[in-house]
Design an enzyme around this catalytic site. Structure first.
Site, PDB file in Angstrom:
ATOM      1  N   LYS A   1      62.359 -53.505 -40.778  1.00  0.00           N
ATOM      2  CA  LYS A   1      62.037 -52.202 -40.191  1.00  0.00           C
ATOM      3  C   LYS A   1      60.545 -51.896 -40.289  1.00  0.00           C
ATOM      4  CE  LYS A   1      66.677 -50.334 -41.034  1.00  0.00           C
ATOM      5  NZ  LYS A   1      67.527 -49.700 -42.045  1.00  0.00           N
TER       6      LYS A   1
ATOM      7  N   ILE B   1      66.721 -40.997 -37.271  1.00  0.00           N
ATOM      8  CA  ILE B   1      65.417 -40.301 -37.281  1.00  0.00           C
ATOM      9  C   ILE B   1      64.584 -40.735 -36.074  1.00  0.00           C
ATOM     10  CG2 ILE B   1      63.296 -39.877 -38.576  1.00  0.00           C
ATOM     11  CD1 ILE B   1      64.751 -40.856 -41.075  1.00  0.00           C
TER      12      ILE B   1
HETATM   13  N1  HSE Z   1      72.125 -51.036 -43.861  1.00  0.00           N
HETATM   14  C1  HSE Z   1      71.186 -50.167 -43.236  1.00  0.00           C
HETATM   15  C2  HSE Z   1      70.746 -49.117 -44.236  1.00  0.00           C
HETATM   16  C3  HSE Z   1      71.827 -49.529 -42.019  1.00  0.00           C
HETATM   17  O1  HSE Z   1      71.391 -48.999 -45.279  1.00  0.00           O
HETATM   18  O2  HSE Z   1      69.757 -48.439 -44.004  1.00  0.00           O
HETATM   19  C4  HSE Z   1      70.873 -48.771 -41.152  1.00  0.00           C
HETATM   20  O3  HSE Z   1      69.903 -49.608 -40.583  1.00  0.00           O
END
Ligand code: HSE
Length: 404
Positions: free
Chosen positions: A200, A131
């Protein structure tokens, strides 16, 4: 011609090679120059694979090759990724990375090295898989003060919760499938415990609010405790349970947290299912915007990385300005945020209801056909008041925040 080196030939690295080979003409035309994969670095050998001819095991040969303009770091982990990336940037090579651990821990330092060397450190793939969210925050939403970012930022947990809810799969089966699809981290605890979503939201908040939000400062709770009984109650209430990572500005205060939340149909995150991610952004001028797409997996993630390669190729020798500036972002103390809360406790009957009303005031009781327990939703109250009452509740089972 722009030469690139790909560090790591795992899921994402092989995806990067595949995207560049498959979309060769599109990528070159958009970059305005031919993108050539000169090296792939990995400790392993890949006999019979087309990359065999360009495979190297020694990073120094990449670093010391002045014809390499861009390094793609898709190894994951902090070391040796940090050493490799900082050395490349110090030599004026741009770096495109999908490594959220690296960005969340070392983002400001690496952005500075990039600036000091007229290079770019780009990491679109570190949040939300394929995204586009980082470039929009850095370039399209520059007229706005960002007031909120809330997202489903982990594909693995969203996949698990969706399958538990829609297919009745148990947690282990759903996790195993997510691993087979290449969504999960090498150590899936990072997904399940919410650490991946936490990193994130720290990255996105640092960009949105312009200062570094340390991910260790963010209250984080994973989905391990969520049961099918909780999901039954959520359905009864018209909610879905999602692992939501959010940061919000309220006056001078900024709050951030990662935890399972009950989300209603009036919130666009309700409709984000399976491995998809959704990121809701509120700007003070823009109002609401929603970014939605594939949040994990080989090709979506590689697509974002190669998009960064194109951007870096268009900006050789010139640093693209970013919102993420110097300084540390201080979060406000938890507790003064207001919300509604779903609660389950053992025990049924009028006496239990009376205990609940005494502690929480007026509540909405919920019946999902479970014996010997009582469930309810509180009115709006501060987290601090809620936690104080919840602490005193006898035989509590669980509590889940209701997303406002
Ligand atoms: N393990 C991460 C997820 C991978 O499931 O979103 C993508 O960052």
């Amino acid at each position: 011609m722009v030469n690139i080196a790909v560090l790591g030939y795992g899921t994402v690295g092989s995806g990067v090679v595949e995207v560049i080979n498959t979309n060769h003409d599109t990528v070159n035309s958009n970059a305005g120059v031919e993108i050539n994969i000169k090296y792939v670095l990995d400790l392993r050998d890949f006999p019979g694979d087309p990359v065999e001819k360009i495979l190297v095991h020694d990073y120094e040969s990449i670093l010391n090759d002045d014809s390499v303009d861009i390094v793609v770091e898709v190894m994951g982990g902090l070391e040796p990724a940090f050493t490799f990336v900082s050395k490349a940037l110090s030599k004026g090579k741009s770096v495109c990375s999908s490594n959220k651990e690296l960005v969340a821990n070392k983002g400001p330092e690496l952005l500075k090295i990039a600036r000091d060397n007229n290079a770019n450190f780009l990491f679109e793939a570190s949040c939300g898989g394929g995204i586009p969210i980082i470039r929009p925050l850095n370039s399209s939403l520059t007229a706005d003060d960002i007031m909120e970012i809330s997202g489903i930022l982990n594909g693995t947990t969203n996949y698990i919760l969706t399958k538990m809810s829609d297919e009745g799969w148990d947690f282990e089966k759903a996790l195993k499938k997510a691993q087979e699809c290449g969504y999960a981290e090498r150590n899936p605890e990072a997904d399940i415990e919410g650490y991946d979503a936490c990193r994130k939201i720290a990255i996105l908040s640092s960009i949105a609010y312009g200062k570094t939000l340390n991910y260790e400062d963010i209250y984080t709770e994973g989905i391990k405790e969520i049961t099918t009984d909780d999901i039954d109650y959520a359905k009864k209430l018209g909610y879905a349970i999602k692992l939501v990572a959010s940061s919000e500005r309220s006056g001078k205060d900024i709050y951030a947290k990662v935890c399972p939340m009950m989300v209603g149909r009036d919130n666009p995150l309700f409709f984000v299912n399976d491995v998809f991610n959704g990121i809701f952004v509120k700007g003070n001028m823009l109002g609401d915007a929603m970014f939605y797409g594939s949040g994990a997996g080989k090709l979506p993630t590689a697509s974002a990385v190669v998009g960064d390669v194109v951007e870096a190729a268009k900006n050789i020798g010139k640093t693209i300005p970013v919102r993420w500036g110097e300084g540390k972002l201080e979060l406000s103390e938890r507790g003064s945020e207001e919300g509604r809360f779903f609660v389950r406790a053992k025990g049924a009957g009028e006496a239990k209801k009376a205990e609940i009303n005494k502690l929480f005031g007026q509540v909405e009781f919920v019946n999902a056909g479970k014996d010997l327990e009582t469930a309810f939703v509180t009115e709006r109250m501060t987290e601090k008041d809620f936690e104080a009452s919840y602490e005193r509740l006898e035989d509590k089972i669980t509590r889940i925040v209701i997303k406002s």
